[in-house]
Design an enzyme around this catalytic site. Structure first.
Site, PDB file in Angstrom:
ATOM      1  N   GLY A  49       0.819  -1.314   0.088  1.00 50.95           N
ATOM      2  CA  GLY A  49       0.082   0.053   0.114  1.00 50.95           C
ATOM      3  C   GLY A  49       0.753   1.425  -0.069  1.00 50.95           C
ATOM      4  N   LEU A 106       6.379   1.861   4.422  1.00 55.74           N
ATOM      5  CA  LEU A 106       7.399   2.427   3.646  1.00 55.74           C
ATOM      6  C   LEU A 106       8.006   3.709   4.241  1.00 55.74           C
ATOM      7  CD1 LEU A 106       6.040   1.651   0.106  1.00 55.74           C
ATOM      8  CD2 LEU A 106       7.817   0.077   1.569  1.00 55.74           C
ATOM      9  N   HIS A 151      -3.050   7.459   6.715  1.00 57.89           N
ATOM     10  CA  HIS A 151      -2.257   8.328   6.013  1.00 57.89           C
ATOM     11  C   HIS A 151      -2.897   9.705   5.670  1.00 57.89           C
ATOM     12  CE1 HIS A 151       1.782   6.481   6.230  1.00 57.89           C
ATOM     13  NE2 HIS A 151       1.392   5.074   5.565  1.00 57.89           N
TER      14      HIS A 151
HETATM   15 ZN   LIG Z   1       2.227   3.535   5.842  1.00 57.54          ZN
END
Ligand SMILES: [Zn+2]
Length: 184
Positions: A49, A106, A151
């Protein structure tokens, strides 16, 4: 297509609230290219994702999934999650069941931790053609969608952890925790 630079923990863009994309802009070359680049970046870094703020774009867009396949509902753990492009999402939990599960990010490389999330959700959004979609998701796909949706509001998975006891580097994860992991 291009591999984009991923913002890491500490960059203010990860804590900002992203803005909706105007429906008419979704099919613009700029947004279509952003989506293509986000997929390329996600695959390059072996993520499942990636949200637009992670590539320094404060827009309510995320991509997710592990393979190119037709998107069917519900998305569950039975088959690998198909690639999805999600714009301006609205997510509501379905039922009261909540599970702890491992998450990485990430933007927080090399670290994992256990995060409680609702097991099932309903997702309403626009897809990359600007079409309205509604999807049910359970298990890992539901977890991924919730992580990416966070996010868009400047929320990171650390914020959702109820205890930091499981926070672990990947080497130690493989060594001490992976045998308990039923998701990978
Ligand atoms: Zn993330």
């Amino acid at each position: 297509m291009a591999i984009l630079k991923v913002a890491r923990l500490g960059h203010p863009v990860l804590r900002a609230k992203a803005l909706p994309v105007a429906k008419g802009d979704i099919t613009s070359p700029r947004i279509q290219r952003l989506i293509d680049d986000m997929f390329e970046t996600m695959v390059e870094y072996a993520g499942i994702g990636l949200a637009a703020p992670q590539v320094h774009e404060g827009l309510r867009v995320f991509v997710a999934g592990v393979r190119k396949a037709e998107v069917t509902t519900p998305m569950d753990d039975e088959s690998d999650m198909p690639f999805i492009t999600i714009v301006n999402p609205e997510i509501v939990p379905v039922g009261a069941s909540i599970s702890q599960g491992w998450e990485g990010c990430l933007s927080i490389p090399d670290i994992r931790g256990q995060v409680p999330r609702p097991d099932s959700i309903r997702l309403r959004a626009l897809d990359r053609t600007g079409r309205r979609i509604e999807l049910m998701a359970h298990g890992l796909p539901a977890r991924v969608v919730q992580h990416e949706n966070d996010h868009l509001d400047g929320v990171l998975f650390f914020d959702r952890m109820t205890s930091l006891d499981t926070l672990t580097y990947m080497d130690e994860f493989r060594r001490y925790w992976a045998k308990d992991d039923d998701e990978t």
